[in-house]
Structure formats: C-alpha cells, structure tokens
Design a protein around this motif. Structure first.
Motif, short mmCIF file in Angstrom:
data_model
loop_
_atom_site.label_atom_id
_atom_site.label_comp_id
_atom_site.label_asym_id
_atom_site.label_seq_id
_atom_site.Cartn_x
_atom_site.Cartn_y
_atom_site.Cartn_z
N ASP A 63 17.45 -5.34 117.51
CA ASP A 63 16.91 -6.46 116.73
C ASP A 63 18.05 -7.43 116.41
O ASP A 63 18.75 -7.27 115.40
N VAL A 64 18.23 -8.42 117.25
CA VAL A 64 19.34 -9.36 117.12
C VAL A 64 19.25 -10.15 115.82
O VAL A 64 20.27 -10.42 115.17
N ARG A 65 18.04 -10.52 115.42
CA ARG A 65 17.88 -11.33 114.20
C ARG A 65 18.36 -10.59 112.97
O ARG A 65 19.10 -11.13 112.14
N LEU A 66 17.95 -9.32 112.83
CA LEU A 66 18.37 -8.54 111.66
C LEU A 66 19.85 -8.19 111.71
O LEU A 66 20.51 -8.12 110.67
N VAL A 67 20.37 -7.97 112.92
CA VAL A 67 21.81 -7.72 113.05
C VAL A 67 22.59 -8.93 112.56
O VAL A 67 23.56 -8.81 111.81
N SER A 68 22.15 -10.12 112.97
CA SER A 68 22.82 -11.35 112.56
C SER A 68 22.76 -11.54 111.05
O SER A 68 23.75 -11.93 110.42
N ALA A 69 21.61 -11.23 110.45
CA ALA A 69 21.45 -11.38 109.00
C ALA A 69 22.39 -10.42 108.26
O ALA A 69 23.02 -10.81 107.26
N SER A 70 22.47 -9.20 108.74
CA SER A 70 23.33 -8.21 108.08
C SER A 70 24.81 -8.56 108.24
O SER A 70 25.60 -8.40 107.31
N ILE A 71 25.17 -9.05 109.42
CA ILE A 71 26.55 -9.48 109.63
C ILE A 71 26.88 -10.65 108.71
O ILE A 71 27.98 -10.73 108.14
N GLY A 72 25.91 -11.55 108.52
CA GLY A 72 26.10 -12.67 107.58
C GLY A 72 26.34 -12.18 106.16
O GLY A 72 27.20 -12.72 105.44
N SER A 73 25.60 -11.15 105.74
CA SER A 73 25.77 -10.58 104.39
C SER A 73 27.15 -9.96 104.24
O SER A 73 27.83 -10.16 103.23
N LEU A 74 27.56 -9.19 105.25
CA LEU A 74 28.88 -8.56 105.23
C LEU A 74 29.99 -9.61 105.19
O LEU A 74 30.94 -9.50 104.41
N ALA A 75 29.85 -10.63 106.02
CA ALA A 75 30.85 -11.69 106.05
C ALA A 75 30.92 -12.44 104.73
O ALA A 75 32.00 -12.82 104.26
N SER A 76 29.77 -12.65 104.09
CA SER A 76 29.73 -13.35 102.82
C SER A 76 30.46 -12.56 101.72
O SER A 76 31.22 -13.13 100.93
N PHE A 77 30.23 -11.25 101.67
CA PHE A 77 30.93 -10.40 100.71
C PHE A 77 32.44 -10.47 100.96
O PHE A 77 33.24 -10.58 100.03
N LEU A 78 32.80 -10.41 102.23
CA LEU A 78 34.21 -10.46 102.62
C LEU A 78 34.85 -11.79 102.21
O LEU A 78 35.96 -11.82 101.66
N VAL A 79 34.16 -12.88 102.46
CA VAL A 79 34.67 -14.20 102.09
C VAL A 79 34.78 -14.34 100.56
O VAL A 79 35.74 -14.90 100.04
N PHE A 128 15.16 -19.83 101.98
CA PHE A 128 15.59 -19.30 100.68
C PHE A 128 16.14 -17.88 100.77
O PHE A 128 17.19 -17.57 100.21
N VAL A 129 15.46 -16.98 101.49
CA VAL A 129 15.85 -15.57 101.51
C VAL A 129 17.25 -15.36 102.08
O VAL A 129 18.11 -14.75 101.43
N PRO A 130 17.54 -15.86 103.29
CA PRO A 130 18.90 -15.62 103.82
C PRO A 130 19.99 -16.29 102.99
O PRO A 130 21.07 -15.72 102.81
N VAL A 131 19.71 -17.49 102.47
CA VAL A 131 20.72 -18.19 101.66
C VAL A 131 20.97 -17.43 100.37
O VAL A 131 22.12 -17.30 99.92
N THR A 132 19.91 -16.91 99.75
CA THR A 132 20.06 -16.15 98.50
C THR A 132 20.85 -14.87 98.74
O THR A 132 21.73 -14.52 97.94
N VAL A 133 20.55 -14.16 99.81
CA VAL A 133 21.28 -12.93 100.12
C VAL A 133 22.76 -13.23 100.32
O VAL A 133 23.65 -12.54 99.79
N ILE A 134 23.06 -14.27 101.08
CA ILE A 134 24.46 -14.66 101.33
C ILE A 134 25.14 -15.05 100.02
O ILE A 134 26.29 -14.67 99.75
N LEU A 135 24.44 -15.80 99.17
CA LEU A 135 25.00 -16.22 97.87
C LEU A 135 25.31 -15.01 97.00
O LEU A 135 26.40 -14.90 96.42
N LEU A 136 24.37 -14.08 96.90
CA LEU A 136 24.56 -12.92 96.02
C LEU A 136 25.65 -11.99 96.56
O LEU A 136 26.42 -11.41 95.79
N CYS A 137 25.74 -11.84 97.88
CA CYS A 137 26.82 -11.03 98.47
C CYS A 137 28.17 -11.68 98.18
O CYS A 137 29.15 -10.98 97.88
N PHE A 138 28.23 -12.99 98.28
CA PHE A 138 29.47 -13.71 97.96
C PHE A 138 29.87 -13.46 96.51
O PHE A 138 31.04 -13.18 96.21
#
Length: 255
Positions: A63-79, A128-138
C-alpha cells in the motif's frame, strides 16, 4: 514568588526537581494532545514505534499511499526534534534564560493555530487529516527533544513505554522476597521508591492529560487545545521576559 518558581522551572539553571516538575506538566500536555488528536484524525501521534511498524506492514502489503503517509509522520517527528535542538542550541550560544523554552513557544503557537482553525480546516477532510497528523507529530518531536536535552536524556514525556518499563522494574524489586535480613544482605533486592513515585506521577500526568484532552475535544472540539497553548506560554513566559528586560537594559546602556 510565582515568578521565581517559573524561573527555576523553565530557566537555564536546572535541577533534578525542576526537570521532573516540568516533565509532569509536559506529560500532561502530551497526553492531552495525543488523545485529542486521536479523536480528530483517528491516529496517535506521540510515539514512533507504531508508525515504524505501520511502514513495515504497509510496505509488505504494497500500500504505497499508507507507506507514504507513515513516512511523512516519521519525518515530521524527526524534523520537529531537529528544530527543537536548533532552537535550544541557538539559545545556549547566546546564554539566554529562555534557551529551553523556545520550543515550547513554537509548540504553543502551533496548538493555538490548530485550535482556532481546526474546525474550519476539517471541512476539507482529504487535506485536513494528513496535515493534522504531520502537525501533531512535529509538535511531539519538538516537545520530546526539548525535555530530552533539558534533562540530559533522563526524561521523556510524549510516550510512556520507557516509563512503564521502569515502573515495572521497580515494582518487581518492591515485591521481591528477600529471604535474609535486608540490612545484612549486600545483594538484597531493594526498590527505589523515589523512582516509583516519579514514574508513577509521570504516567498519571500523561493519563490525566489524555482524559482531559479527550473530554475537552468531545465537548468543545478543536478549541480545547487553546488552554494547552496557554499552559505552555505560562510555563515559558518568565524566562522570555527576563531575556527581553536584559536586552532592553543593554540597549539603554548603549545610549
């Protein structure tokens, strides 16, 4: 005096007591943000173990879409963690009283923005959902790195895995039956009751924060993050004011 208390709590001169007291407050904020965020987007964002596992699972499933979303979350926490380190080190190089609280001000601003705009942005769910997840991980990365640097890597506030592990270790020691007299046995197993209190309080703070965040989001929605932003500003404001007054004093002497 309250000003002196907050100066010792979040200023550049640290003690184990102030580190722990600040950790309890930030664990509350992290628990509230994590639980409220889950009700908003159905995803926890305070720890990366689940995110990394999700990347592995979805990669195996293709599932490329979910992999990309999870990588975005991980990267956001890292940043977020990286930004926190930059802010703290920038403050240290300038010997600021507020060197440790600069990430808290950024976190407060982001929580305030999310609280005021969340209900409007939620109308566009696909955005909203992906942006919110990225924001909260950050935000979680920002806060966790700040308390990690401040405490010399002794305190974490955004996830409870280590806390619960340490709590379990000390409970195991507490209930261990020493056959011989404890005072006469150099190898007796003795629990560290101070650690039990600290870890128990940290876990309780995270839980109470989670309960508060969930109830707040359920009844008042996104605006429930505004008091959390206010709490962070309250924790941070005294060292910031000290730095502003010092800067103004220096300017006055130049003229």
């Amino acid at each position: 005096m309250p000003a002196q208390y907050f100066r010792s709590l979040t200023g550049k001169h640290r003690s184990e007591t102030s580190n722990r007291q600040l950790g309890f407050s930030l664990a509350f904020v992290a628990g509230a943000t994590n639980a409220g965020g889950f009700l908003a987007v159905r995803q926890y964002t305070s720890h990366m173990s689940g995110i990394v596992s999700a990347i592995a699972d979805q990669t195996a499933l293709g599932d490329v879409r979910l992999v990309s979303a999870s990588i975005g979350s991980l990267a956001s926490f890292l940043v977020g963690a990286g930004c926190s380190a930059v802010l703290v080190n920038w403050g240290r190089r300038r010997s600021l009283q507020s060197q440790y609280v600069l990430p808290l001000l950024v976190e407060a601003a982001l929580l305030l923005l999310f609280g005021l705009l969340g209900s409007h942005l939620a109308l566009w769910e696909a955005f909203f959902v992906p942006v919110t997840v990225i924001l909260l991980c950050f935000i979680m990365g920002l806060q966790n790195a700040m308390i990690t640097k401040l405490s010399g890597a002794e305190i974490r506030t955004t996830h409870m895995t280590g806390i619960v592990t340490d709590l379990g270790i000390e409970l195991g020691k507490l209930f261990y039956w020493n056959r011989s007299n404890v005072g006469a046995d150099a190898h007796a197993v003795i629990a560290n009751r101070a650690k039990l209190r600290i870890h128990g309080t940290m876990l309780t703070s995270f839980f109470v924060g989670g309960l508060t965040g969930a109830v707040g989001f359920k009844h008042v929605g996104y605006v429930s993050t505004v008091p959390l932003a206010g709490l962070l500003v309250t924790l941070a404001i005294v060292p910031v004011v000290d730095d502003v007054l010092t800067y103004l004093h220096r300017l006055d002497h130049r003229h």
